[in-house]
Write a protein that holds these residues in place. Sequence first.
Motif: not given
Length: 543
Positions: A128-133, A338-349, A386-387, A403-406
């Motif tokens: 969850w935190y991996q997807s959120a970050i 692509s970035a918006a798509s990945s953001a969309n996907a990681f919010l879902y997951t 979290v976003s 960046i460190w958190f990412q």
Amino acid sequence: MPADYKDVKNIIEANGNAAGEAADLYGDLATAEEYGYVERGLKSRHIQFIALGGTIGTGLFLGIGSAFATAGPLSVLLGYTFTGLAVFAMMQCLGEMATWLPLPGAIPQYCSRYVDPAMGFAVGWNNWYQSAITLCAEIAAASVVVEFWNDQISIAAWISVIIVLVICLNIFAVSIYGEAEFIFASIKIITIIGLLLLALILDLGGGPSKDRIGFRYWKNPGAMKAYISTGDAGRFLGLFSTLVNAAFSYGGVEMVAVAAGEATNPRKNIPKAVKRVFWRILFFYVLGSLAIGVLVPSNDKKLLSKEAGAARSPWVIAIYRAGIPALPSIINAVILTSAASSANAFLYTGSRYLFGVAQNGQAPKFLLKCSKAGVPYYCVGITAAVSLLTYMSVSTGANDVFIWFQALTTIAQLFTWCSICIAYLRFRSALIAQGVDRNTLVFKSRFQPYTAWFALLYFAMIILFNGFAVFTKGNWAVQDFITAYIGIPIYFFLYAVWKIWKRPGFVKAAEADIWSGKAALDAQIWPEQIPRNFLEKIWFWIC
């Protein structure tokens, strides 16, 4: 309440099973009646395109450039190939489990059922935190990409627009999310195929300059660059450094299994999607890295520049070098989608991982609450909250912290993949112990258990040695050490919390719960789609 939930409930009751007798496909039936449940609204074409292009984000278009600059083209090609083989091996393991029992969130539930509830807790919250970050990282990347066209408007404004967009795509119905990913993935797939063809044409001298490039840049500045050390040792370290970069780029590839719990006809669609991950790895990552390697020299200064958006993408650099002025804006638009798509996907997951943890009883029960359309809106809302951390990237000082958190996300991703392999090994042992012949499975992964062991050892190696640079002479830095290894104590801390608090034992193979929910899934019948003409036959093959 979702229609398919009612169908399953009627089937179970018609067969004489009490509604609360056991957890079924929807968890506890009484709980599902109280809180609602997710809906199987992802069609075959949604699942297939999610598998092919779902989480391809800025890693392939932008992040790969720094790997080229550090290690050289051959090292990147080998790094992406080796990591791709391990990822495909892991996906074979996950595909077999997800076809046997497709559950929302899936991975933490498999770990709890087959290995140890404490591992399910650790994996669920870790995922969850991996997807959120990663959601934050992709939103930040998308907002910066916009600066390619307009750097007068504050990044905060673009961050706000993208956050609202991805929330809207996730909050109403899973079918809306599926349609959005179908469109986004289609754009990415068409673009990458076009770029590969363009790379071939430019390499053979078909560009405006008529310059036949061949493998010129593999000779000068060289195919493999030394990193930290010199000679063969330096080239080996350069190759190893690409493995971490590749792992970040492949992040989220397991999303197709996360979506299995909301897929129609998962017994047919999930195996097909898992098999197509191989082509995604081969065409997009392996051939993509090869194409970039022949078009751009690894010492091109723009690869490590601070320019916005597509300006530092190796694809755009190659187009500029070839003298084609019209394409950069188009590529930038694709990087943005692509970035918006990945953001969309990681919010879902992220929301589904949270839902899966709640189903395990390892998160507050209110997270199980779903809308009439089958969306766990509390899970979506908390993950989306979290976003807001993305606004940290507006400030230069806070951006260092961000960046460190990412950097935590890559190690968290690797722990997820290791956990999948461990869960599969225990799942396989449970099948054997409980007398299930693997030859009867709808999807049987090959070369097991060697496939699982290979992937597990490969990912564990990267976790242990990803921060090797800080241990070399003159490169020690406390911040770099923490960045590289903080993910390890986080994972084991999460594991210890549940182990100490609830004191669950390890699950024995003969007692592993491989059956709850299977009867309900087996009882469902999905109509077979028969193509009416040649065009439909092609479309059904694709989707």
